[in-house]
Design a protein around this motif. Structure first.
Motif, PDB file in Angstrom:
ATOM      1  N   GLN A   2      -6.007  -3.750  12.176  1.00 60.95           N
ATOM      2  CA  GLN A   2      -4.958  -4.546  12.838  1.00 60.95           C
ATOM      3  C   GLN A   2      -3.618  -4.357  12.140  1.00 60.95           C
ATOM      4  OE1 GLN A   2      -7.040  -8.312  12.386  1.00 60.95           O
ATOM      5  NE2 GLN A   2      -7.550  -8.368  14.576  1.00 60.95           N
ATOM      6  N   LEU A   3      -3.654  -4.309  10.809  1.00 63.32           N
ATOM      7  CA  LEU A   3      -2.420  -4.051  10.060  1.00 63.32           C
ATOM      8  C   LEU A   3      -1.821  -2.706  10.481  1.00 63.32           C
ATOM      9  CD1 LEU A   3      -0.396  -4.505   7.678  1.00 63.32           C
ATOM     10  CD2 LEU A   3      -2.070  -3.329   6.231  1.00 63.32           C
ATOM     11  N   LEU A   4      -2.674  -1.683  10.534  1.00 66.84           N
ATOM     12  CA  LEU A   4      -2.175  -0.343  10.854  1.00 66.84           C
ATOM     13  C   LEU A   4      -1.633  -0.285  12.272  1.00 66.84           C
ATOM     14  CD1 LEU A   4      -5.044   1.768   9.240  1.00 66.84           C
ATOM     15  CD2 LEU A   4      -2.703   1.496   8.377  1.00 66.84           C
ATOM     16  N   ARG A   5      -2.391  -0.784  13.230  1.00 67.30           N
ATOM     17  CA  ARG A   5      -2.018  -0.632  14.640  1.00 67.30           C
ATOM     18  C   ARG A   5      -0.973  -1.656  15.083  1.00 67.30           C
ATOM     19  NH1 ARG A   5      -4.791   2.110  18.339  1.00 67.30           N
ATOM     20  NH2 ARG A   5      -4.249   0.504  19.848  1.00 67.30           N
ATOM     21  N   ASP A   6      -1.226  -2.924  14.782  1.00 66.55           N
ATOM     22  CA  ASP A   6      -0.401  -3.981  15.380  1.00 66.55           C
ATOM     23  C   ASP A   6       0.871  -4.253  14.575  1.00 66.55           C
ATOM     24  OD1 ASP A   6      -2.531  -4.103  17.097  1.00 66.55           O
ATOM     25  OD2 ASP A   6      -3.424  -5.882  16.170  1.00 66.55           O
ATOM     26  N   THR A   7       0.764  -4.196  13.250  1.00 66.34           N
ATOM     27  CA  THR A   7       1.928  -4.500  12.421  1.00 66.34           C
ATOM     28  C   THR A   7       2.744  -3.250  12.127  1.00 66.34           C
ATOM     29  OG1 THR A   7       0.647  -6.264  11.384  1.00 66.34           O
ATOM     30  CG2 THR A   7       2.683  -5.620  10.264  1.00 66.34           C
ATOM     31  N   LEU A   8       2.056  -2.161  11.789  1.00 67.15           N
ATOM     32  CA  LEU A   8       2.773  -0.959  11.356  1.00 67.15           C
ATOM     33  C   LEU A   8       2.883   0.087  12.471  1.00 67.15           C
ATOM     34  CD1 LEU A   8       1.159  -0.748   7.797  1.00 67.15           C
ATOM     35  CD2 LEU A   8       3.377  -1.709   8.427  1.00 67.15           C
ATOM     36  N   HIS A   9       2.278  -0.200  13.626  1.00 66.31           N
ATOM     37  CA  HIS A   9       2.425   0.640  14.838  1.00 66.31           C
ATOM     38  C   HIS A   9       1.931   2.064  14.645  1.00 66.31           C
ATOM     39  CE1 HIS A   9       4.479  -2.841  16.287  1.00 66.31           C
ATOM     40  NE2 HIS A   9       5.407  -2.734  15.338  1.00 66.31           N
TER      41      HIS A   9
ATOM     42  N   VAL B  61       0.856  -1.192   0.000  1.00 65.88           N
ATOM     43  CA  VAL B  61       0.000   0.000   0.000  1.00 65.88           C
ATOM     44  C   VAL B  61       0.890   1.239   0.000  1.00 65.88           C
ATOM     45  CG1 VAL B  61      -1.907  -1.087   1.268  1.00 65.88           C
ATOM     46  CG2 VAL B  61      -0.128   0.124   2.525  1.00 65.88           C
ATOM     47  N   THR B  62       0.313   2.346  -0.446  1.00 64.60           N
ATOM     48  CA  THR B  62       0.974   3.628  -0.236  1.00 64.60           C
ATOM     49  C   THR B  62       0.352   4.213   1.019  1.00 64.60           C
ATOM     50  OG1 THR B  62       1.229   3.902  -2.613  1.00 64.60           O
ATOM     51  CG2 THR B  62       1.533   5.867  -1.251  1.00 64.60           C
ATOM     52  N   LEU B  63       1.120   4.219   2.087  1.00 63.36           N
ATOM     53  CA  LEU B  63       0.603   4.596   3.397  1.00 63.36           C
ATOM     54  C   LEU B  63       1.149   5.958   3.786  1.00 63.36           C
ATOM     55  CD1 LEU B  63      -0.918   3.896   6.007  1.00 63.36           C
ATOM     56  CD2 LEU B  63       1.123   2.657   6.755  1.00 63.36           C
ATOM     57  N   ASN B  64       0.244   6.908   3.911  1.00 61.87           N
ATOM     58  CA  ASN B  64       0.648   8.283   4.235  1.00 61.87           C
ATOM     59  C   ASN B  64       1.763   8.760   3.307  1.00 61.87           C
ATOM     60  OD1 ASN B  64      -1.265   8.309   6.264  1.00 61.87           O
ATOM     61  ND2 ASN B  64       0.180   7.605   7.826  1.00 61.87           N
ATOM     62  N   GLY B  65       1.614   8.387   2.025  1.00 64.56           N
ATOM     63  CA  GLY B  65       2.537   8.854   1.002  1.00 64.56           C
ATOM     64  C   GLY B  65       3.768   7.996   0.815  1.00 64.56           C
ATOM     65  N   ARG B  66       3.940   6.953   1.632  1.00 67.96           N
ATOM     66  CA  ARG B  66       5.146   6.123   1.521  1.00 67.96           C
ATOM     67  C   ARG B  66       4.787   4.696   1.101  1.00 67.96           C
ATOM     68  NH1 ARG B  66       8.987   7.575   6.671  1.00 67.96           N
ATOM     69  NH2 ARG B  66       9.255   9.737   6.115  1.00 67.96           N
ATOM     70  N   ALA B  67       5.569   4.154   0.182  1.00 62.95           N
ATOM     71  CA  ALA B  67       5.367   2.762  -0.229  1.00 62.95           C
ATOM     72  C   ALA B  67       5.638   1.857   0.972  1.00 62.95           C
ATOM     73  CB  ALA B  67       6.300   2.426  -1.378  1.00 62.95           C
ATOM     74  N   THR B  68       4.682   0.976   1.265  1.00 65.69           N
ATOM     75  CA  THR B  68       4.772   0.120   2.452  1.00 65.69           C
ATOM     76  C   THR B  68       4.296  -1.271   2.059  1.00 65.69           C
ATOM     77  OG1 THR B  68       4.170   2.027   3.814  1.00 65.69           O
ATOM     78  CG2 THR B  68       3.965  -0.134   4.851  1.00 65.69           C
ATOM     79  N   SER B  69       4.963  -2.293   2.565  1.00 68.34           N
ATOM     80  CA  SER B  69       4.472  -3.649   2.312  1.00 68.34           C
ATOM     81  C   SER B  69       4.455  -4.427   3.616  1.00 68.34           C
ATOM     82  CB  SER B  69       5.325  -4.359   1.259  1.00 68.34           C
ATOM     83  OG  SER B  69       6.640  -4.478   1.721  1.00 68.34           O
ATOM     84  N   ALA B  70       3.640  -5.469   3.646  1.00 69.91           N
ATOM     85  CA  ALA B  70       3.523  -6.273   4.866  1.00 69.91           C
ATOM     86  C   ALA B  70       2.978  -7.640   4.503  1.00 69.91           C
ATOM     87  CB  ALA B  70       2.599  -5.585   5.859  1.00 69.91           C
ATOM     88  N   ASP B  71       3.307  -8.615   5.328  1.00 68.88           N
ATOM     89  CA  ASP B  71       2.725  -9.950   5.206  1.00 68.88           C
ATOM     90  C   ASP B  71       1.526 -10.030   6.142  1.00 68.88           C
ATOM     91  OD1 ASP B  71       4.586 -11.045   3.359  1.00 68.88           O
ATOM     92  OD2 ASP B  71       6.048 -11.133   4.994  1.00 68.88           O
ATOM     93  N   VAL B  72       0.383 -10.382   5.590  1.00 73.40           N
ATOM     94  CA  VAL B  72      -0.830 -10.431   6.413  1.00 73.40           C
ATOM     95  C   VAL B  72      -1.530 -11.768   6.240  1.00 73.40           C
ATOM     96  CG1 VAL B  72      -1.192  -7.918   6.278  1.00 73.40           C
ATOM     97  CG2 VAL B  72      -2.298  -9.419   4.597  1.00 73.40           C
ATOM     98  N   GLU B  73      -2.296 -12.127   7.264  1.00 75.31           N
ATOM     99  CA  GLU B  73      -3.157 -13.306   7.144  1.00 75.31           C
ATOM    100  C   GLU B  73      -4.436 -12.892   6.414  1.00 75.31           C
ATOM    101  OE1 GLU B  73      -3.803 -15.715  10.648  1.00 75.31           O
ATOM    102  OE2 GLU B  73      -2.145 -14.674  11.637  1.00 75.31           O
ATOM    103  N   PRO B  74      -5.100 -13.859   5.800  1.00 75.59           N
ATOM    104  CA  PRO B  74      -6.345 -13.518   5.087  1.00 75.59           C
ATOM    105  C   PRO B  74      -7.380 -12.865   5.995  1.00 75.59           C
ATOM    106  CG  PRO B  74      -5.627 -15.727   4.527  1.00 75.59           C
ATOM    107  CD  PRO B  74      -4.728 -15.266   5.640  1.00 75.59           C
ATOM    108  N   ARG B  75      -7.325 -13.179   7.293  1.00 77.58           N
ATOM    109  CA  ARG B  75      -8.341 -12.638   8.220  1.00 77.58           C
ATOM    110  C   ARG B  75      -7.928 -11.315   8.857  1.00 77.58           C
ATOM    111  NH1 ARG B  75      -7.329 -16.348  13.624  1.00 77.58           N
ATOM    112  NH2 ARG B  75      -5.120 -15.844  13.772  1.00 77.58           N
ATOM    113  N   THR B  76      -6.703 -10.841   8.585  1.00 80.71           N
ATOM    114  CA  THR B  76      -6.235  -9.609   9.224  1.00 80.71           C
ATOM    115  C   THR B  76      -7.060  -8.419   8.765  1.00 80.71           C
ATOM    116  OG1 THR B  76      -3.989 -10.482   9.279  1.00 80.71           O
ATOM    117  CG2 THR B  76      -4.227  -8.095   9.569  1.00 80.71           C
ATOM    118  N   LEU B  77      -7.552  -7.643   9.727  1.00 78.49           N
ATOM    119  CA  LEU B  77      -8.303  -6.441   9.399  1.00 78.49           C
ATOM    120  C   LEU B  77      -7.340  -5.300   9.094  1.00 78.49           C
ATOM    121  CD1 LEU B  77     -10.963  -6.642  12.268  1.00 78.49           C
ATOM    122  CD2 LEU B  77     -11.326  -7.164   9.838  1.00 78.49           C
ATOM    123  N   LEU B  78      -7.817  -4.333   8.314  1.00 77.01           N
ATOM    124  CA  LEU B  78      -6.966  -3.180   8.001  1.00 77.01           C
ATOM    125  C   LEU B  78      -6.528  -2.478   9.282  1.00 77.01           C
ATOM    126  CD1 LEU B  78      -5.642  -1.213   6.056  1.00 77.01           C
ATOM    127  CD2 LEU B  78      -7.867  -0.048   5.817  1.00 77.01           C
TER     128      LEU B  78
END
Ligand code: FES
Ligand code: FES
Length: 163
Positions: free
Chosen positions: A25-32, A6-23
């Motif tokens: 959760q990605l923002l808070r738990d993975t990307l802090h 994703v482009t997150l706040n203007g920056r290219a960002t990538s992450a490994d997520v489970e199919p059930r991961t909510l957006l």
């Protein structure tokens, strides 16, 4: 796990997520990025609102994999460096918050409201369009005032030039 980008706040960002991961959760738990809050997890409170491709979305209702390839904007990306966004400044100026828990979602919803409806918003329009955002503290009066003032400020020449 699935790799998403994703482009997150203007920056290219990538992450490994489970199919059930909510957006959210990605923002808070993975990307802090903990400015996006979780108040209910059931799509009622609006504390988790972010923008996906320029549209306000409750991040607890969207899977992270659905955000693959999109532009995501969170409250952390709204300000221009140390300069608050006009809507943030209006919430500060008009005491549009008490505990602040609902505030990121309120502000992201308000900015989306301006994008959809313009900078001259009536009290009734603001209240109607905030119906997906709950606040436990303020009684909403100052939030409505803040959104109205922030919308006007977003239409002011200085704000328009900065965007
Ligand atoms: Fe998403 Fe409440 S946490 S709507
Ligand atoms: Fe406390 Fe809105 S300011 S929940």
């Amino acid at each position: 796990m699935t790799k998403i980008a994703v482009t997150l706040n203007g920056r290219a960002t990538s992450a490994d997520v489970e199919p059930r991961t909510l957006l959210v959760q990605l923002l808070r738990d993975t990307l802090h990025l903990t400015g996006t809050h979780v108040g209910c997890d059931t799509s009622q409170c609006g504390a988790c609102v972010v923008h996906v491709d320029g549209v306000a979305v409750k991040a607890c209702t969207m899977l992270a994999v659905q955000a693959d390839g999109t532009q995501v904007l969170t409250i952390e990306g709204l300000a221009g460096g140390t300069q608050l966004h006009p809507m943030q400044e209006a919430f500060r100026e008009h005491h549009g918050l008490q505990c602040g828990f609902c505030t990121p979602g309120m502000i992201m919803t308000a900015v989306d409201m301006v994008a959809r409806l313009g900078t001259d918003l009536s009290e009734g329009t603001i209240r109607e369009n905030l119906d997906g955002n709950l606040c436990r503290c303020t009684g909403y009066h100052n939030i409505v005032k803040a959104v109205q003032a922030g919308a006007h400020a977003m239409g002011a020449p200085a704000a328009a030039a900065a965007e």
